[in-house]
Write an enzyme that holds these catalytic residues in place. Structure first.
Site, PDB file in Angstrom:
ATOM      1  N   THR A  11     -52.214 118.392  76.582  1.00 30.59           N
ATOM      2  CA  THR A  11     -52.277 119.916  76.025  1.00 30.59           C
ATOM      3  C   THR A  11     -50.800 120.477  76.223  1.00 30.59           C
ATOM      4  OG1 THR A  11     -52.930 120.808  78.021  1.00 30.59           O
ATOM      5  CG2 THR A  11     -54.763 120.238  76.561  1.00 30.59           C
ATOM      6  N   GLY A  12     -49.798 119.554  76.762  1.00 31.32           N
ATOM      7  CA  GLY A  12     -48.522 120.215  76.650  1.00 31.32           C
ATOM      8  C   GLY A  12     -47.707 119.748  75.444  1.00 31.32           C
ATOM      9  N   VAL A  14     -44.824 117.708  75.155  1.00 35.97           N
ATOM     10  CA  VAL A  14     -44.736 116.472  75.209  1.00 35.97           C
ATOM     11  C   VAL A  14     -45.960 115.523  74.863  1.00 35.97           C
ATOM     12  CG1 VAL A  14     -43.845 114.349  76.216  1.00 35.97           C
ATOM     13  CG2 VAL A  14     -42.642 116.696  76.258  1.00 35.97           C
ATOM     14  N   ARG A 100     -38.215 108.839  88.743  1.00 39.78           N
ATOM     15  CA  ARG A 100     -37.110 108.241  88.118  1.00 39.78           C
ATOM     16  C   ARG A 100     -36.163 107.500  89.182  1.00 39.78           C
ATOM     17  NH1 ARG A 100     -36.350 113.509  84.545  1.00 39.78           N
ATOM     18  NH2 ARG A 100     -38.016 113.393  82.890  1.00 39.78           N
ATOM     19  N   CYS A 131     -34.475 113.912  79.317  1.00 39.45           N
ATOM     20  CA  CYS A 131     -34.009 114.137  77.809  1.00 39.45           C
ATOM     21  C   CYS A 131     -32.796 114.290  77.343  1.00 39.45           C
ATOM     22  CB  CYS A 131     -34.713 115.392  77.218  1.00 39.45           C
ATOM     23  SG  CYS A 131     -34.369 116.999  78.315  1.00 39.45           S
ATOM     24  N   GLN A 158     -28.866 122.725  75.377  1.00 33.40           N
ATOM     25  CA  GLN A 158     -30.260 122.402  75.465  1.00 33.40           C
ATOM     26  C   GLN A 158     -31.024 123.299  75.077  1.00 33.40           C
ATOM     27  OE1 GLN A 158     -29.163 119.610  79.404  1.00 33.40           O
ATOM     28  NE2 GLN A 158     -31.463 119.947  78.890  1.00 33.40           N
ATOM     29  N   GLY A 162     -37.195 122.197  76.160  1.00 35.12           N
ATOM     30  CA  GLY A 162     -37.146 121.361  77.398  1.00 35.12           C
ATOM     31  C   GLY A 162     -37.569 122.066  78.721  1.00 35.12           C
ATOM     32  N   ARG A 238     -28.568 126.025  78.633  1.00 38.58           N
ATOM     33  CA  ARG A 238     -29.763 126.163  77.804  1.00 38.58           C
ATOM     34  C   ARG A 238     -29.228 127.412  76.953  1.00 38.58           C
ATOM     35  NH1 ARG A 238     -33.977 123.204  78.334  1.00 38.58           N
ATOM     36  NH2 ARG A 238     -34.307 123.662  80.510  1.00 38.58           N
ATOM     37  N   HIS A 245     -31.535 119.254  71.180  1.00 35.32           N
ATOM     38  CA  HIS A 245     -30.426 119.186  72.118  1.00 35.32           C
ATOM     39  C   HIS A 245     -29.075 118.728  71.487  1.00 35.32           C
ATOM     40  CE1 HIS A 245     -33.097 120.189  75.206  1.00 35.32           C
ATOM     41  NE2 HIS A 245     -33.314 119.216  76.003  1.00 35.32           N
TER      42      HIS A 245
END
Length: 339
Positions: A11-12, A14, A100, A131, A158, A162, A238, A245
């Site tokens: 639902t987000g 991404v 990561r 990203c 950005q 994001g 930002r 971006h």
């Protein structure tokens, strides 16, 4: 052969984009399951133009029989759900920050280091980079192959997406409020300062050395993916845009490099589109890359202040190549090379 695919965080921003791209690219899926937190159970999300999926409860879902999990629920959730899915036999492509920098989890940009996908066998998890790192490395890879980059200085511009939907809403509400003589401060929840008509040089938390975690991510992820010896200085900002971006990048190479050779290498590189005309509108801005797959490179020019220096501008849709598209491309490369 079709695959059973689960989307975690469906639902987000991404997660929705992942489902759109899976359908758009005709990913070989026999079954797609949408998963999210308990508060989203029963909601309907679109898959392609015609299909609608009902969201199921991530905490109660049994991953047995699922082949591939595309995960973007936030780091705290992924910390628990991704290992659980991997233990059930799925290969997890995780779009959060949690895995990561784990040494036994590959961190992959398919145009840069597809061979690292083979490391998934250690834990059943492949990590999707940040990203801002993804789009930079797609552009840096052909130049690094050409002249070996020793040092990178990057400033990012950005978009609010994001930081999630709430951040986008904050930009919208503040902008509307300013025009209605309604104080922007009234709508400040996500960002540390007003975002409407402003720039904020602060993304993620501050670290002991004065850098932010977003800047740290760009440094360590670049070293893990591209070259462990490369030096990176990043300033992440930002800006008041919704999607897309921008990055101003300056490189110093070990070998001579000129702008024409660099332009030729970039034009031939996978995932890169060069739009570089020294005239009005001869470059690409964040607004123009929305909904597009490539990393666009413009303003390529020599930097005469350093030995073997080059400067350029690049933009990409951070919800696509910066997140969802890269995740799907990893899945495509996985099934092409490792199944």
């Amino acid at each position: 052969m079709g695959y059973k695919v689960a989307i975690v965080g469906a639902t987000g921003n991404v997660g929705r984009e992942i489902m759109h791209i899976l359908a758009e690219r005709e990913f070989p899926a026999d079954e797609v399951v949408a998963l999210a937190s308990a508060r989203s159970v029963g909601r309907e999300v679109s898959f392609g133009e015609d299909d609608v999926l009902k969201v199921q409860d991530l905490d109660k879902f049994d991953f047995t029989g699922i082949d591939i999990v595309l995960s973007s629920p936030g780091a705290d959730v992924s910390k628990v759900s991704s290992p659980r899915a991997a233990k059930a036999g799925a290969v997890v492509i995780d779009n959060t920050s949690y895995f990561r920098m784990e040494p036994d989890v590959p961190l992959v940009v398919p145009e840069v280091n597809p061979e690292d996908i083979a490391g998934y066998k250690k834990r059943g998890i492949i990590a999707n980079p940040n990203c801002s790192t993804i789009q930079m490395l797609v552009a840096l890879k052909p130049l690094h192959d050409l002249a070996k980059i020793n040092r990178v200085v990057v400033s990012t511009y950005q978009s609010t997406s994001g930081a999630g939907k709430q951040a986008m809403d904050e930009l919208f509400n503040q902008t509307r409020g300013i025009y209605a003589n309604d104080p922007a401060e009234k709508y400040r929840e996500k960002f540390t300062k007003q975002i409407a008509f402003n720039c904020i040089p602060h993304i993620d938390t501050f670290m002991d050395d004065g850098s932010t975690k977003e800047e740290w991510k760009m440094v360590v992820e670049t070293r893990k993916i591209l070259d462990k010896d490369i030096q990176v200085s990043a300033t992440c900002v930002r800006i008041p845009t919704f999607i897309g971006h921008g990055e101003a990048i300056n490189i110093e190479c070990a070998r001579p490099i000129d702008e024409n050779t660099a332009r030729k290498a970039l034009k031939a590189a996978p995932g890169v589109t060069v739009v570089d005309h020294r005239e009005d509108e001869g470059y690409v801005t964040p607004t123009e890359c929305v909904g597009e797959d490539p990393v666009y490179v413009s303003r390529i020019r020599k930097d005469p202040t350093v030995r073997h220096g080059l400067a350029f501008w690049c933009v990409a849709d951070n919800l696509r190549k910066g997140a969802a598209l890269n995740t799907v491309q990893i899945a495509e490369e996985f099934i092409r090379s490792h199944t």
